[in-house]
Design an enzyme around this catalytic site. Sequence first.
Site, PDB file in Angstrom:
ATOM      1  N   TYR A 124       0.876  -1.181   0.000  1.00  0.00           N
ATOM      2  CA  TYR A 124       0.000   0.000   0.000  1.00  0.00           C
ATOM      3  C   TYR A 124       0.911   1.229   0.000  1.00  0.00           C
ATOM      4  CZ  TYR A 124      -3.956  -2.946   1.494  1.00  0.00           C
ATOM      5  OH  TYR A 124      -4.954  -3.901   1.572  1.00  0.00           O
ATOM      6  N   LYS A 165     -12.489  -4.808   2.948  1.00  0.00           N
ATOM      7  CA  LYS A 165     -13.528  -5.269   3.870  1.00  0.00           C
ATOM      8  C   LYS A 165     -14.846  -5.649   3.191  1.00  0.00           C
ATOM      9  CE  LYS A 165     -11.075  -5.092   7.466  1.00  0.00           C
ATOM     10  NZ  LYS A 165     -10.549  -6.413   7.849  1.00  0.00           N
ATOM     11  N   TYR A 225      -7.159  -5.424  10.208  1.00  0.00           N
ATOM     12  CA  TYR A 225      -6.979  -5.895   8.821  1.00  0.00           C
ATOM     13  C   TYR A 225      -7.308  -7.385   8.714  1.00  0.00           C
ATOM     14  CZ  TYR A 225      -4.989  -6.049   4.111  1.00  0.00           C
ATOM     15  OH  TYR A 225      -4.835  -6.188   2.753  1.00  0.00           O
TER      16      TYR A 225
END
Length: 388
Positions: A200, A296, A383
């Site tokens: 990321y 998610k 996470y």
Amino acid sequence: MRTQVAIIGGGPSGLLLSQTLNRAGIETVVLERRSRDYVLSRIRAGILEWGTVEMLRQAGVGARMDREGFVHDGTRIASRHQSFRIDFAERAHRNVMVYGQTEVTQDLYAAQDKLGTPIIHCVDGVELHDLDTETPYVTFSADGRDQRLECDYIAGCDGFHGVSRRSIPEERRTEHVRTYPFGWLGVLSETPPVGSELIYANHARGFALASMRNTQLSRYYIQAPADDPLEKWGDQTFWDELRRRLPEDVAEQMVTGPSIEKSIAPLRSFVAEPMRWGRLFLCGDAAHIVPPTGAKGLNLAVSDVHYLSDALITGYQGIEDSLDQYSTRALARVWKAVRFSWWMTNLMHRFPEHTDFDLRMQETEIDYLAHSQAAQTVFAENYVGLPY
Ligand code: APR
Ligand code: PHB
């Protein structure tokens, strides 16, 4: 036609709920607007929380995932000043599984076919009736005929644009929305991933993410204007921009190739409350949407299925209380995932309204995450997925 639970929507929510209920001896019928090929052509995210892995295994659809999925125990975070790894196993004693949502959906369809569950594709004009009575029913048309499905309960698994959420009277619904001033441009390419784990990247030009599906299939994203025409993003333009945003050591070794899928998706946070109205129960994207930053979306759909299948199974055993608790229990976890996805989106993206102070806050938050075990534990436990 009659069944115990009518399920609107043959995406991951609807299929996993149907599979879980069927294995508990509860009959279902799934009504899906699109053809199966269309549903299976959708490219979606590919990170499964460990709770999702366990739910799929319990539903009897974990075999191919266990064979072909990749267990990841960490991820890399990069910014202008530093690049560091967060170890999920060390911080949260759990992992995630890299396995595409398309594969999950394919496995669910195969399992449902094996059970002989009625899944009616290409339905039109679905309407939900008498939701606040003990005899709800669904009307729809399919195969050129108007049809009626009597049932005990209806599960609204028909996504953000479905009919279920809108079947709850507007005056009884509260909708919370945050629309982000950018989208994600995603590319799938038949190239080896640039790293063994996800990366990321927070960059002055915008967010970037290096992900994967398998050793020969890479998935990349860059932050881009949500209304950009895809024509603006030829493959070379995309690869050049991605290289600018990833850490140098990563960009140097990136293998590029023709995109086999390219799309731009808007980012929003959305939650509709309550997730129940009479005999209608909302599940998955029908009730909530998260920006993909925290991976998610699919995992929240599975979370709802965990609570709703439990409530329906115990409901049929005469314990009505669990059905009454469904919305409260599901929303408690939904909001925590919405928070994490919102927090990570604010941490990793460039916002047009950002001031110098805002940028320093972002850099400082990333610096704190880089050097604090406590901060990395908080990141990791969210996470990999909070407990159900
Ligand atoms: N009647 C029947 N089916 C419908 C209707 C309708 N009126 N409206 C929508 N559908 C179908 C859609 O065609 C789709 O296949 O409902 C399904 C909803 O599936 P998803 O949108 O995938 O939502 P969900 O199953 O909750 O899964 C959430 O999917 O879209 C991703 O990012 C999302 O990862 C998340 C996951
Ligand atoms: C993906 O692989 O599609 C993916 C991974 C992580 C995310 C979002 C998408 O946060």
